[in-house]
Design a protein around this motif. Structure first.
Motif, PDB file in Angstrom:
ATOM      1  N   GLU A  67      -5.233 -39.185  -7.558  1.00 51.96           N
ATOM      2  CA  GLU A  67      -6.421 -38.372  -7.828  1.00 51.96           C
ATOM      3  C   GLU A  67      -6.428 -37.024  -7.110  1.00 51.96           C
ATOM      4  OE1 GLU A  67      -9.684 -41.891  -8.484  1.00 51.96           O
ATOM      5  OE2 GLU A  67      -8.539 -41.844  -6.607  1.00 51.96           O
ATOM      6  N   ILE A  68      -5.726 -36.907  -5.980  1.00 54.27           N
ATOM      7  CA  ILE A  68      -5.632 -35.636  -5.255  1.00 54.27           C
ATOM      8  C   ILE A  68      -4.180 -35.416  -4.835  1.00 54.27           C
ATOM      9  CG2 ILE A  68      -6.313 -34.324  -3.202  1.00 54.27           C
ATOM     10  CD1 ILE A  68      -8.959 -35.663  -3.210  1.00 54.27           C
ATOM     11  N   PHE A  69      -3.654 -34.235  -5.141  1.00 51.87           N
ATOM     12  CA  PHE A  69      -2.330 -33.838  -4.654  1.00 51.87           C
ATOM     13  C   PHE A  69      -2.533 -32.911  -3.460  1.00 51.87           C
ATOM     14  CE2 PHE A  69       1.222 -30.949  -4.280  1.00 51.87           C
ATOM     15  CZ  PHE A  69       2.314 -31.807  -4.335  1.00 51.87           C
ATOM     16  N   VAL A  70      -1.891 -33.232  -2.320  1.00 49.08           N
ATOM     17  CA  VAL A  70      -2.059 -32.455  -1.090  1.00 49.08           C
ATOM     18  C   VAL A  70      -0.737 -31.781  -0.733  1.00 49.08           C
ATOM     19  CG1 VAL A  70      -2.648 -32.520   1.359  1.00 49.08           C
ATOM     20  CG2 VAL A  70      -3.861 -34.000  -0.262  1.00 49.08           C
ATOM     21  N   LEU A  71      -0.778 -30.450  -0.659  1.00 51.78           N
ATOM     22  CA  LEU A  71       0.373 -29.667  -0.224  1.00 51.78           C
ATOM     23  C   LEU A  71       0.366 -29.615   1.297  1.00 51.78           C
ATOM     24  CD1 LEU A  71       2.752 -27.735  -0.565  1.00 51.78           C
ATOM     25  CD2 LEU A  71       1.094 -25.894  -0.978  1.00 51.78           C
ATOM     26  N   ILE A  92      -3.177 -24.970  -8.171  1.00 51.97           N
ATOM     27  CA  ILE A  92      -4.444 -25.649  -8.452  1.00 51.97           C
ATOM     28  C   ILE A  92      -4.635 -25.815  -9.956  1.00 51.97           C
ATOM     29  CG2 ILE A  92      -6.953 -25.499  -8.236  1.00 51.97           C
ATOM     30  CD1 ILE A  92      -6.528 -23.971  -5.613  1.00 51.97           C
ATOM     31  N   ASP A  93      -4.317 -24.752 -10.712  1.00 54.42           N
ATOM     32  CA  ASP A  93      -4.424 -24.841 -12.176  1.00 54.42           C
ATOM     33  C   ASP A  93      -3.582 -25.989 -12.710  1.00 54.42           C
ATOM     34  OD1 ASP A  93      -6.098 -22.651 -12.249  1.00 54.42           O
ATOM     35  OD2 ASP A  93      -4.510 -21.210 -12.727  1.00 54.42           O
ATOM     36  N   TYR A  94      -2.344 -26.065 -12.225  1.00 59.09           N
ATOM     37  CA  TYR A  94      -1.430 -27.096 -12.716  1.00 59.09           C
ATOM     38  C   TYR A  94      -1.936 -28.488 -12.319  1.00 59.09           C
ATOM     39  CZ  TYR A  94       3.000 -29.151 -14.193  1.00 59.09           C
ATOM     40  OH  TYR A  94       3.970 -29.882 -14.857  1.00 59.09           O
ATOM     41  N   THR A  95      -2.416 -28.601 -11.081  1.00 57.89           N
ATOM     42  CA  THR A  95      -2.938 -29.893 -10.621  1.00 57.89           C
ATOM     43  C   THR A  95      -4.106 -30.340 -11.489  1.00 57.89           C
ATOM     44  OG1 THR A  95      -2.378 -29.230  -8.355  1.00 57.89           O
ATOM     45  CG2 THR A  95      -3.794 -31.139  -8.596  1.00 57.89           C
ATOM     46  N   GLU A  96      -5.006 -29.425 -11.785  1.00 56.48           N
ATOM     47  CA  GLU A  96      -6.183 -29.795 -12.570  1.00 56.48           C
ATOM     48  C   GLU A  96      -5.829 -30.114 -14.013  1.00 56.48           C
ATOM     49  OE1 GLU A  96      -8.978 -26.643 -11.941  1.00 56.48           O
ATOM     50  OE2 GLU A  96      -9.674 -27.491 -10.028  1.00 56.48           O
ATOM     51  N   ARG A  97      -4.813 -29.438 -14.545  1.00 58.12           N
ATOM     52  CA  ARG A  97      -4.374 -29.785 -15.907  1.00 58.12           C
ATOM     53  C   ARG A  97      -3.827 -31.206 -15.956  1.00 58.12           C
ATOM     54  NH1 ARG A  97      -2.305 -24.423 -16.093  1.00 58.12           N
ATOM     55  NH2 ARG A  97      -0.148 -25.159 -15.828  1.00 58.12           N
ATOM     56  N   LYS A  98      -3.345 -31.662 -14.834  1.00 60.21           N
ATOM     57  CA  LYS A  98      -2.818 -33.024 -14.747  1.00 60.21           C
ATOM     58  C   LYS A  98      -3.912 -34.048 -14.430  1.00 60.21           C
ATOM     59  CE  LYS A  98       1.492 -32.369 -15.669  1.00 60.21           C
ATOM     60  NZ  LYS A  98       2.187 -33.110 -16.746  1.00 60.21           N
ATOM     61  N   LYS A 139      -7.150 -33.301  -8.394  1.00 62.69           N
ATOM     62  CA  LYS A 139      -7.660 -32.225  -7.562  1.00 62.69           C
ATOM     63  C   LYS A 139      -6.586 -31.816  -6.564  1.00 62.69           C
ATOM     64  CE  LYS A 139     -12.533 -33.486  -8.054  1.00 62.69           C
ATOM     65  NZ  LYS A 139     -13.788 -33.879  -7.356  1.00 62.69           N
ATOM     66  N   PHE A 140      -6.823 -30.690  -5.898  1.00 59.60           N
ATOM     67  CA  PHE A 140      -5.802 -30.099  -5.026  1.00 59.60           C
ATOM     68  C   PHE A 140      -6.296 -30.058  -3.581  1.00 59.60           C
ATOM     69  CE2 PHE A 140      -3.683 -26.494  -2.965  1.00 59.60           C
ATOM     70  CZ  PHE A 140      -2.349 -26.733  -3.282  1.00 59.60           C
ATOM     71  N   GLY A 141      -5.387 -30.403  -2.654  1.00 58.48           N
ATOM     72  CA  GLY A 141      -5.675 -30.316  -1.233  1.00 58.48           C
ATOM     73  C   GLY A 141      -4.556 -29.598  -0.502  1.00 58.48           C
TER      74      GLY A 141
END
Length: 728
Positions: free
Chosen positions: A337-341, A377-383, A386-388
């Motif tokens: 649900e969240i990808f964290v860089l 963030i755009d790519y994460t949300e298209r997937k 959410k982005f962290g």
């Protein structure tokens, strides 16, 4: 008008000073203080709830002074040591008044004390949480003396216990083995739990304890007191058993090199000490703390925690946008649900390609990420995620633009002493308000410029060794330990106020910031950098004695990984990580196709059962510290309608027998359907899978779980069957 009357009433009573009683109470516990005829305040009782306190002052069951001070004849551990403005070191505190009110399930009590000779004041503040059976205490010190007063000791809490014997459990370890459990029987003398590191203060010792009276600590039997100091800095918890078989507890800020001066009218407030008592073992005491934390001391404690994939162990510093997007593809496929860089996304003049440079220069690295963070963030949300992002805002590399531009912001030893480096970095001086603004600005700028960031991982990878502040006056250098922690807390508070919807994780070289102070401003903590599931059984077992599973980030990683050469099944890794807030920390394309399918099903399952794990009560069944080779826990919703049972084998040296499990926390009068989850084999681990069993049988008779191999596990859903009676 009613409040004014109450205050005036107690002021009048205080003037009489005639053996009155102060009763601080929750639903099941009482803390009682008695005021002697001479005006001294003594602890009379801390334990089970007293329905009536009539006559307690007559039996003179005085255990200890409420806030023992130095210089009035006591030779025991004391709560406060003061050098007054006239040079006097004697302090003798007497009762002035107290007030008490009950509102929204919290009883608040303030006891006002004053030195007999000087205008020096101590206010003892108690908050008693009725349903959770937790008492929180802190102290406010002030004075109206002619010059400055130096505080040489200032505890948050002073309690005494009276028993025949005392067994102290505390939590200790080191990097990658945090929160391991030690228990010892206390003998005469002083036992202290402390740190002098300033930052990463919970990595080696934790500011928490379990005190068992008259017998070793048991999950379900005997009197226990659990306590934890809510403080991010140096702490000290002292336990003194004296010749009268009394145990005096003094807990608060560690006074190591921390003398603190205050001017007339200035108030010095100590951190909170959190306490709970239980007469039937430590498991219910843990449940008290978990329930209290979720309701009062954790950000969004009633909100489901999302599943995270963190990039660190999958990429380290070596990535670009394409590689990150590949990881996002895999994370999305598995249901994350969240990808964290994590670390490595910043720095240009000094790019952050290792831990040797760039820390402090919080601009996006143009070479690695030419399209910037919003593109990710755009790519994460298209997937559908959410982005962290990771930050370490308290720290700086010497090789950075920040160090070049603001060397005066760095904590440093004076007289041009060579700086001591750890992980090639130094600490910023958070005693300095300009540095506080800078640190706040790092996160504020990120969240303002990239408003769709949903998660901040806040790291801190070294402690204070280069002691010295260019901001503090020469005669105030000893304020640094405390002012740093206060400065950090003020930044957390400002961020929480401005960005209440952002998830914050407290990380500090793993479990270096696992405390109730950090937790008040964050949603979760990173319990350890060690993600090996065998080691995590012990780390999570200890951690969740005090701190709630909902806040315990537990990640599935590759096996073997960089921490251990031990190989474990993907099922075992998931089953252990199910015990907290599930996450992942790997490169998804390192998994085989069948492993990806298994991960997808495991994550889907966790989403279904996480309300029970995150909001249920944790019951410890079998400890990994015991020699039978098994560990087991179960979580039960407060209404007892559903439970999740987890059983693990961890013995390496012999063939396993079947684990015999007795559950806890169910409704004895109800029937439950028990179903095995997260299977990796065709055969279930119990012979009665999908059958209906009474709660009484599951808890009292117990049952066998067929785990015959080391590092094997089983997870079960136990669901109440409605409309049927358990009557035979």
């Amino acid at each position: 008008m009613q409040k004014i009357f109450i205050v005036l009433f107690f002021l009048f009573i205080g003037a009489q000073i005639n053996a009155q009683v102060i009763h601080i109470e929750t639903k099941n516990t009482s803390l009682v203080f008695s005021v002697s005829k001479k005006g001294k305040v003594y602890q009379s009782h801390y334990g089970g709830h007293l329905k009536s306190i009539k006559g307690i002052e007559k039996i003179q069951s005085y255990i200890s002074e409420i806030y023992p001070s130095f210089g009035n004849g006591s030779s025991d551990e004391v709560a406060v040591i003061v050098t007054h403005s006239d040079g006097t070191m004697a302090t003798d505190l007497f009762y002035q008044s107290h007030e008490q009110k009950l509102s929204d399930g919290v009883q608040e009590t303030v006891v006002h004390l004053k030195d007999k000779k000087l205008p020096f004041f101590v206010d003892l503040c108690f908050r008693a949480y009725q349903e959770e059976n937790v008492i929180e205490q802190n102290v406010v010190i002030s004075h109206q003396e002619k010059g400055e007063v130096r505080l040489d000791q200032f505890a948050s809490s002073a309690l005494a216990f009276k028993a025949e014997s005392y067994y102290l459990t505390h939590f200790n370890g080191s990097w990658a083995r945090e929160m391991h459990i030690s228990e010892e029987k206390l003998s005469n003398g002083v036992k202290s739990i402390e740190t002098r590191r300033g930052v990463r203060t919970t990595e080696y010792e934790n500011p928490s304890f379990v005190m068992a009276l008259n017998q070793a600590a048991s999950e379900d039997n005997g009197e226990v007191i659990m306590g934890a100091l809510a403080w991010m800095g140096n702490y000290k918890l002292s336990f003194q058993v004296d010749d009268q078989e009394r145990c005096q507890f003094i807990g608060g800020i560690n006074l190591f090199a921390s003398a603190y001066t205050i001017s007339a009218g200035e108030k010095f407030e100590t951190p909170r000490m959190i306490l709970t008592y239980n007469s039937s073992g430590k498991n219910q005491a843990s449940i008290n703390l978990h329930r209290w934390a979720r309701k009062y001391n954790l950000q969004d404690g009633n909100a489901i925690r999302p599943i995270v994939l963190n990039s660190w162990e999958g990429a380290y510093f070596n990535f670009d946008a394409a590689r990150l997007k590949e990881m996002m593809d895999g994370a999305a496929e598995m249901g994350v649900e969240i990808f964290v860089l994590d670390d490595g996304w910043f720095g240009n003049k000094y790019p952050r390609n290792s831990d040797k440079a760039g820390l402090g220069d919080w601009q996006v690295n143009r070479k690695k990420l030419p399209a910037g963070i919003d593109n990710l963030i755009d790519y994460t949300e298209r997937k559908g995620m959410k982005f962290g992002i990771w930050v370490e805002p308290e720290m700086v590399n010497p090789k950075s633009e920040l160090a070049e531009n603001h060397p005066e912001w760095i904590i440093q030893r004076k007289n041009n002493r060579e700086p001591i480096l750890t992980r090639n970095q130094l600490l910023l001086d958070l005693a300095n308000p300009k540095v506080q603004d800078f640190v706040f600005g790092i996160i504020d700028n990120l969240l303002s410029e990239h408003s769709r960031i949903a998660y901040i991982k806040w790291d801190a990878n070294r402690h204070i060794q280069n002691f010295g502040s260019t901001f503090l006056d020469d005669d105030k250098q000893s304020h640094l330990w405390i002012d740093y922690s206060r400065g950090l807390e003020s930044v957390f508070f400002r961020l929480q106020e401005k960005y209440p919807g952002i998830i914050f994780q407290a990380c500090s070289s793993g479990g270096g910031r696992v405390d109730f102070s950090s937790m008040k401003y964050t949603h979760e903590f990173w319990a350890s950098d060690d993600t090996d599931p065998y080691e995590r059984l012990f780390i999570q077992w200890g951690t969740n004695h005090i701190y709630p599973p909902i806040a315990t980030a537990a990640h599935v990683t590759k096996s073997p990984n960089h921490q251990t050469g031990r190989e474990t099944s993907l099922k075992f890794r998931f089953d252990v990580a199910f015990g907290g807030r599930l996450g992942m920390e790997l490169r998804p394309d390192d998994l085989e196709p069948e492993q990806v399918d298994y991960a997808k099903s495991a994550i889907k399952l966790y989403k279904e059962i996480r309300p029970v794990i995150q909001f249920g009560d944790l019951y410890r069944l079998q400890s990994p510290y015991d020699s039978d080779g098994f560990a087991s826990i179960n979580y039960v919703l407060p209404d007892k309608s559903e439970a999740i049972l987890m059983v693990y084998s961890h013995e390496f040296h012999r063939r396993m027998e079947r684990a015999v499990v007795k559950m806890k926390g169910l409704d004895e009068d109800a029937l439950y359907k028990i179903t095995e989850l997260n299977k990796a084999a065709k055969r279930p681990h119990i012979v009665f899978d999908n059958q209906i069993i009474s709660g009484s049988v599951l808890m009292n008779t117990g049952f066998k779980v067929n785990l015959k191999k080391p590092l094997e596990s089983a997870v079960f859903k136990v669901e109440k069957v409605t409309g049927e009676s358990s009557a035979n």
